[in-house]
Design a protein around this motif. Structure first.
Motif: not given
Length: 286
Positions: A25-53
């Motif tokens: 949780x601590x690392x995820x908080x730091x990533x959300x603040x100063x890093x980035x989370x991408x799904x298929x090269x698009x920014x996504x929130x942690x609540x986003x639903x991801x699919x196989x592939x």
């Protein structure tokens, strides 16, 4: 900016996926603040639903070193290095990290110099530690997240020690609790009030005065090997704290020579072996 890439194999939320990969949780908080989370090269929130592939990319925030660390150049023996870890062979009589008695010229500062030279945007995090007088393998993670991830894996560490006397038992188990000595803030001792400590040893050879042992740590107490070997009557040669003064040898003849673990990113088995620093015949004992 360092980035970790994953391929999704089943449907779930991004948060669930990242927790499953060992991201705290601590690392995820730091990533959300100063890093980035991408799904298929698009920014996504942690609540986003991801699919196989789907392809998940975790962009790690850059890190800045403490002002107390002063990078310095030394002849660094690198045993393994990739984007995530650097594993080096530590000489005896150098600190892993700065201390009051030795505020600079520590191993972590030498690794920081090495990383700066390679224009890395993160800092070294100490994964394994050795006493100042002990030599051998030391692991550094190149980001706080990787330090957390490797802490959740099993690390097998093997040591070599030259000890006083002839060890008669070829294989042995030392299970004796270790606590802080009542008369010292540095020294440890076997004590009923101490924490459980377990060391395995194997006799390799002797020169009729001293023995060469291979040891495995099953717990990680401060000075564990040194205390346990002194406890069974075979202190390490050169260990003035738990054994005897030696005018020719100014530190304990103890080396971490082999480390095994599963790489938390590549999932490969990593087996690092350092050349043996101490031989019976190499210190004039034969």
């Amino acid at each position: 900016m360092k980035a970790i890439q994953y391929k999704v194999t089943s449907s779930m939320t991004l948060k669930e996926f990242l927790y499953d990969k060992g991201i705290s949780r601590k690392s995820l908080s730091a990533i959300k603040q100063n890093g980035a989370l991408l799904v298929n090269s698009e920014n996504m929130t942690v609540r986003s639903l991801i699919q196989e592939g789907d392809k998940v990319t975790v962009c790690l925030p850059n890190e800045l070193p403490s002002h107390n660390l002063k990078p310095f150049k030394m002849d660094l023996k690198v045993l393994f290095e990739d984007e995530w870890f650097i594993i080096v062979s530590k000489p005896a009589l150098i600190n892993i990290a700065p201390s009051r008695e030795h505020p600079h010229h520590s191993l972590v500062e030498a690794v920081l110099y090495h990383m700066n030279k390679n224009e890395e945007q993160t800092i070294p995090h100490i994964v394994t530690r050795l006493d100042r007088g002990t030599s051998g393998i030391v692991i550094f993670a190149k980001h706080q997240l990787l330090h957390h991830m490797i802490s959740k894996t099993t690390l097998n560490k093997y040591y070599l020690a030259i000890v006083h006397g002839i060890v008669k038992q070829k294989y042995g188990q030392i299970e004796a609790p270790i606590g802080r000595a009542k008369h010292s803030i540095i020294e440890r001792e076997v004590s009923e009030e101490g924490k459980f400590a377990h060391t395995e040893y194997e006799y390799l050879k002797d020169d009729k005065r001293n023995s060469l042992l291979k040891l495995k740590l099953l717990t990680g107490r401060t000075h564990q090997i040194r205390v346990h070997l002194a406890h069974i009557g075979h202190p390490i040669v050169g260990d003035s704290l738990y054994g005897y003064e030696n005018k020719e040898i100014c530190h304990q003849l103890l080396q971490c020579y082999n480390v095994e673990f599963k790489h938390p990113i590549t999932m490969e088995k990593i087996n690092i072996i350092d050349e043996i620093h101490y031989h019976l015949e190499g210190i004039g004992m034969l």
